[in-house]
Design a protein around this motif. Structure first.
Motif, PDB file in Angstrom:
ATOM      1  N   SER A 257       0.839  -1.198   0.000  1.00  0.00           N
ATOM      2  CA  SER A 257       0.000   0.000   0.000  1.00  0.00           C
ATOM      3  C   SER A 257       0.868   1.239   0.000  1.00  0.00           C
ATOM      4  N   PHE A 258       0.476   2.173  -0.818  1.00  0.00           N
ATOM      5  CA  PHE A 258       1.175   3.461  -0.869  1.00  0.00           C
ATOM      6  C   PHE A 258       0.196   4.511  -1.376  1.00  0.00           C
ATOM      7  N   THR A 259       0.609   5.782  -1.262  1.00  0.00           N
ATOM      8  CA  THR A 259      -0.234   6.818  -1.848  1.00  0.00           C
ATOM      9  C   THR A 259       0.448   7.325  -3.106  1.00  0.00           C
ATOM     10  N   VAL A 260      -0.378   7.636  -4.098  1.00  0.00           N
ATOM     11  CA  VAL A 260       0.130   8.271  -5.313  1.00  0.00           C
ATOM     12  C   VAL A 260      -0.652   9.564  -5.480  1.00  0.00           C
ATOM     13  N   ASN A 261       0.041  10.676  -5.472  1.00  0.00           N
ATOM     14  CA  ASN A 261      -0.581  12.001  -5.570  1.00  0.00           C
ATOM     15  C   ASN A 261      -1.690  12.158  -4.525  1.00  0.00           C
ATOM     16  N   GLY A 262      -1.419  11.643  -3.324  1.00  0.00           N
ATOM     17  CA  GLY A 262      -2.342  11.797  -2.211  1.00  0.00           C
ATOM     18  C   GLY A 262      -3.452  10.757  -2.150  1.00  0.00           C
ATOM     19  N   VAL A 263      -3.590   9.922  -3.173  1.00  0.00           N
ATOM     20  CA  VAL A 263      -4.653   8.911  -3.180  1.00  0.00           C
ATOM     21  C   VAL A 263      -4.072   7.574  -2.710  1.00  0.00           C
ATOM     22  N   ALA A 264      -4.720   6.956  -1.720  1.00  0.00           N
ATOM     23  CA  ALA A 264      -4.214   5.681  -1.199  1.00  0.00           C
ATOM     24  C   ALA A 264      -4.549   4.536  -2.155  1.00  0.00           C
ATOM     25  N   HIS A 265      -3.585   3.627  -2.334  1.00  0.00           N
ATOM     26  CA  HIS A 265      -3.804   2.455  -3.186  1.00  0.00           C
ATOM     27  C   HIS A 265      -3.361   1.217  -2.432  1.00  0.00           C
ATOM     28  N   GLU A 266      -4.143   0.139  -2.591  1.00  0.00           N
ATOM     29  CA  GLU A 266      -3.691  -1.169  -2.101  1.00  0.00           C
ATOM     30  C   GLU A 266      -3.658  -2.088  -3.288  1.00  0.00           C
TER      31      GLU A 266
ATOM     32  N   VAL B  83       7.606   1.913 -12.318  1.00  0.00           N
ATOM     33  CA  VAL B  83       7.125   2.675 -13.470  1.00  0.00           C
ATOM     34  C   VAL B  83       5.967   1.950 -14.164  1.00  0.00           C
ATOM     35  N   TYR B  84       6.024   0.619 -14.217  1.00  0.00           N
ATOM     36  CA  TYR B  84       4.931  -0.125 -14.858  1.00  0.00           C
ATOM     37  C   TYR B  84       3.708  -0.227 -13.945  1.00  0.00           C
ATOM     38  N   VAL B  85       3.947  -0.224 -12.641  1.00  0.00           N
ATOM     39  CA  VAL B  85       2.817  -0.183 -11.710  1.00  0.00           C
ATOM     40  C   VAL B  85       2.047   1.119 -11.918  1.00  0.00           C
ATOM     41  N   LEU B  86       2.768   2.217 -12.005  1.00  0.00           N
ATOM     42  CA  LEU B  86       2.115   3.521 -12.187  1.00  0.00           C
ATOM     43  C   LEU B  86       1.397   3.586 -13.529  1.00  0.00           C
TER      44      LEU B  86
ATOM     45  N   ILE C 125      13.194   0.938  -9.420  1.00  0.00           N
ATOM     46  CA  ILE C 125      12.629   0.638  -8.098  1.00  0.00           C
ATOM     47  C   ILE C 125      11.527  -0.391  -8.306  1.00  0.00           C
ATOM     48  N   LEU C 126      11.494  -1.377  -7.458  1.00  0.00           N
ATOM     49  CA  LEU C 126      10.398  -2.345  -7.523  1.00  0.00           C
ATOM     50  C   LEU C 126       9.169  -1.723  -6.871  1.00  0.00           C
ATOM     51  N   GLY C 127       8.009  -2.060  -7.396  1.00  0.00           N
ATOM     52  CA  GLY C 127       6.777  -1.595  -6.761  1.00  0.00           C
ATOM     53  C   GLY C 127       6.751  -1.970  -5.284  1.00  0.00           C
ATOM     54  N   VAL C 128       7.209  -3.185  -4.967  1.00  0.00           N
ATOM     55  CA  VAL C 128       7.171  -3.625  -3.561  1.00  0.00           C
ATOM     56  C   VAL C 128       8.104  -2.795  -2.677  1.00  0.00           C
ATOM     57  N   GLN C 129       9.149  -2.212  -3.259  1.00  0.00           N
ATOM     58  CA  GLN C 129      10.040  -1.360  -2.456  1.00  0.00           C
ATOM     59  C   GLN C 129       9.355  -0.051  -2.065  1.00  0.00           C
ATOM     60  N   ALA C 130       8.297   0.302  -2.779  1.00  0.00           N
ATOM     61  CA  ALA C 130       7.603   1.562  -2.486  1.00  0.00           C
ATOM     62  C   ALA C 130       6.513   1.386  -1.438  1.00  0.00           C
ATOM     63  N   ASP C 131       6.385   0.177  -0.885  1.00  0.00           N
ATOM     64  CA  ASP C 131       5.368  -0.081   0.145  1.00  0.00           C
ATOM     65  C   ASP C 131       5.473   0.977   1.247  1.00  0.00           C
ATOM     66  N   GLY C 132       4.354   1.632   1.547  1.00  0.00           N
ATOM     67  CA  GLY C 132       4.327   2.615   2.634  1.00  0.00           C
ATOM     68  C   GLY C 132       4.752   4.015   2.226  1.00  0.00           C
ATOM     69  N   ALA C 133       5.171   4.187   0.980  1.00  0.00           N
ATOM     70  CA  ALA C 133       5.719   5.478   0.567  1.00  0.00           C
ATOM     71  C   ALA C 133       4.631   6.420   0.056  1.00  0.00           C
TER      72      ALA C 133
ATOM     73  N   ILE D 218       4.112   8.756  -3.097  1.00  0.00           N
ATOM     74  CA  ILE D 218       4.674   8.947  -4.436  1.00  0.00           C
ATOM     75  C   ILE D 218       3.993  10.146  -5.086  1.00  0.00           C
ATOM     76  N   THR D 219       4.781  10.947  -5.772  1.00  0.00           N
ATOM     77  CA  THR D 219       4.202  12.046  -6.556  1.00  0.00           C
ATOM     78  C   THR D 219       4.628  11.875  -8.000  1.00  0.00           C
ATOM     79  N   THR D 220       3.649  11.898  -8.907  1.00  0.00           N
ATOM     80  CA  THR D 220       3.958  11.864 -10.337  1.00  0.00           C
ATOM     81  C   THR D 220       3.594  13.218 -10.923  1.00  0.00           C
ATOM     82  N   ILE D 221       3.879  13.393 -12.198  1.00  0.00           N
ATOM     83  CA  ILE D 221       3.600  14.687 -12.847  1.00  0.00           C
ATOM     84  C   ILE D 221       2.112  15.036 -12.733  1.00  0.00           C
ATOM     85  N   GLU D 222       1.243  14.003 -12.712  1.00  0.00           N
ATOM     86  CA  GLU D 222      -0.202  14.272 -12.624  1.00  0.00           C
ATOM     87  C   GLU D 222      -0.578  14.912 -11.294  1.00  0.00           C
TER      88      GLU D 222
END
Ligand SMILES: Cc1cc2nc3c(=O)[nH]c(=O)nc-3n(C[C@H](O)[C@H](O)[C@H](O)COP(=O)(O)OP(=O)(O)OC[C@H]3O[C@@H](n4cnc5c(N)ncnc54)[C@H](O)[C@@H]3O)c2cc1C
Ligand code: FES
Ligand code: FES
Lengths: 277, 151
Positions: free
Chosen positions: B5-14, B24-27, B62-70, B72-76
């Motif tokens: 689970s992590f947040t991307v641009n403030g939105v939580a994802h599991e 990059v492919y997860v995103l 970076i593996l998606g699993v390494q981002a667990d708990g992070a 993340i901010t993308t250009i969007e």
């Protein structure tokens, strides 16, 4: 490019990491991943399981250890480059950490990974060798300390066993008497060193004592340039001797002959800079 | 598979991820955030740069699993309430892009730089972009845009 499948475990402690590594054949430590993931993507290496030590915050620190500065193995290049304790007591190490790759690489890559990987083109191993640094390695039998002179064994080969992890690196505190220089020759600023030279000495009344010169990308491991060190100590130009005992690779960054020439130029310049600096 | 689970641009994802899935492919493929692009796939070009807990990183390394708990901010995630981030505005004003392929990575590398060093010199800006390759602009206008933001 997608890596071949592997399992993934998160280590909760150093002991847990060692146990996880011993659990399976072909297990591999994952730290910053900035040497390992490129290899996994190319499928050059196919571990069965990655043991992620990247969350072991207790191995990310820069501490005063008396006569030396201790750096946790999981400390990222960016944090080594900006740590006030290193900038004060060993700016040589922080300067070179700031030259590794690019900012994105430095945000992820770790000093322990850089050493354990054993890439002869890497920057920090040569600095550690010039400084006579020490490396702590933890395994099932406990922690042992290895001198940097005994650590690098061959291309991608170090004293770290398959079920061991690097936990700490120690470098001496420098004084105003110490001079140092790191010259990294590369065609573009994001490239690895075609040749790199780390020069380090103690200066007193214009004399050079305890000179150390370590070379990057001039053989299977980072190398001490002993003949150049002797010349430097006796007041001679160390440059002309710099290729003695080296066996550089030839690749797209330069032929072996080119590197043998380049190293002489860089060693002279680095020694000059370290004598002044 | 592993739950992450992590947040991307403030939105939580599991998500249930295979360990070998690169961030990059997860995103792009799981979350449809195609503003993060793949340029080289060999960790060299910076086109895939995103912010991980505020710091620039290459999402192809970076593996998606390494981002667990992070976080993340993308250009969007840079624009707020329908208005562009100041750096996006300045890239536009200074004509700091041509084909645009490197742009999301460039902007995020610049956001990370300015968070670490709010008033970099032009030299420091150039060094901070050493991991981001642009095949079109010649970099000058990109440096100008970031310099304008730094002032
Ligand atoms: C684009 C790019 C440019 C780069 N440029 C440079 C450069 O100019 N100079 C330079 O020196 N390096 C450069 N690097 C490499 C970078 O410094 C890596 O971060 C470093 O070599 C490995 O550190 P890591 O933490 O990422 O290790 P990982 O990739 O996670 O691991 C590398 C190897 O070391 C092992 N390992 C890692 N940590 C430990 C540990 N604590 N104990 C035991 N084994 C461990 C792993 O099992 C693996 O075999 C570059 C990398 C990239 C992607
Ligand atoms: S696609 Fe990630 S660095 Fe080029
Ligand atoms: S604008 Fe085309 S690559 Fe930069």
């Amino acid at each position: 490019m997608i890596p071949a499948p592997f399992d993934y475990e998160v280590a909760e402690s150093v002991d847990h990491a060692i146990a996880l590594l011993a659990d399976r054949e072909d297990s591999k430590v994952l730290a910053g991943g900035h040497s390992l993931l490129p290899l996994l993507r190319l499928r050059v290496t196919r571990p069965s399981v990655l043991v992620d030590v990247g969350r072991l915050d207790e191995l990310s620190y820069v501490r005063d250890a008396g006569t030396s500065i201790a750096i946790g193995a999981l400390t990222r290049h960016h944090d080594v480059a900006t740590a006030p304790l290193l900038q004060e007591h060993n700016p040589f190490v922080s300067y070179v950490a700031g030259l590794v790759g690019d900012p994105q690489v430095r945000h992820r890559g770790t000093i322990g990974g850089s050493l354990a990987h054993g890439d002869p083109a890497a920057d920090l191993p040569a600095v550690l060798l010039a400084l006579d640094g020490e490396i702590d390695i933890a395994g099932a039998a406990g922690v042992r300390t290895v001198a940097s002179a005994d650590f690098f064994l061959g291309v991608f080969e170090t004293a770290v066993g398959p079920q061991e992890i690097v936990t700490e690196v120690r470098v001496p505190k420098l004084t105003a008497e110490h001079g140092w220089s790191y010259l990294k020759f590369r065609r573009r600023s994001l490239d690895w060193a075609t040749v790199g030279v780390a020069a380090f000495a103690r200066r007193s009344n214009g004399d050079i004592g305890e000179p150390a010169i370590a070379l990057v990308s001039m053989g299977a491991t980072p190398l001490r340039a002993r003949a150049s060190e002797a010349a430097w100590a006796s007041g001679q130009d160390p440059g002309p001797f710099a290729d003695e005992g080296t066996d550089p690779p030839g690749d797209t960054n330069g032929s072996a002959e080119y590197r043998k020439h380049l190293v002489k130029v860089l060693v002279r310049r680095a020694a000059e800079e370290a004598s002044r600096h | 598979m592993r739950s992450v689970s992590f947040t991307v641009n403030g939105v939580a994802h599991e998500l249930e991820l295979e360990p070998r899935e690169l961030l990059v492919y997860v995103l792009r493929e799981r979350l449809g955030l195609t503003g993060t692009v793949v340029g080289c796939d060999t960790s060299s070009c910076g086109a895939c740069t995103v912010l991980l807990d505020g710091e620039s990183v290459k999402a192809c390394t970076i593996l998606g699993v390494q981002a667990d708990g992070a976080a993340i901010t993308t250009i969007e995630g840079l624009a707020e309430n329908g208005s562009l981030h100041p750096l996006q505005e300045l890239f536009h004003e200074h004509h700091a892009l041509q084909c645009g392929y490197c742009t999301s990575g460039m902007v995020l590398a610049a956001v990370s730089l300015l968070a670490e060093n709010p008033s970099p010199t032009s030299d420091e800006i150039r060094h901070a972009l050493e991991g981001n390759i642009c095949r079109c602009t010649g970099y000058q206008n990109i440096v100008d845009a970031i310099e304008a933001a730094a002032r």
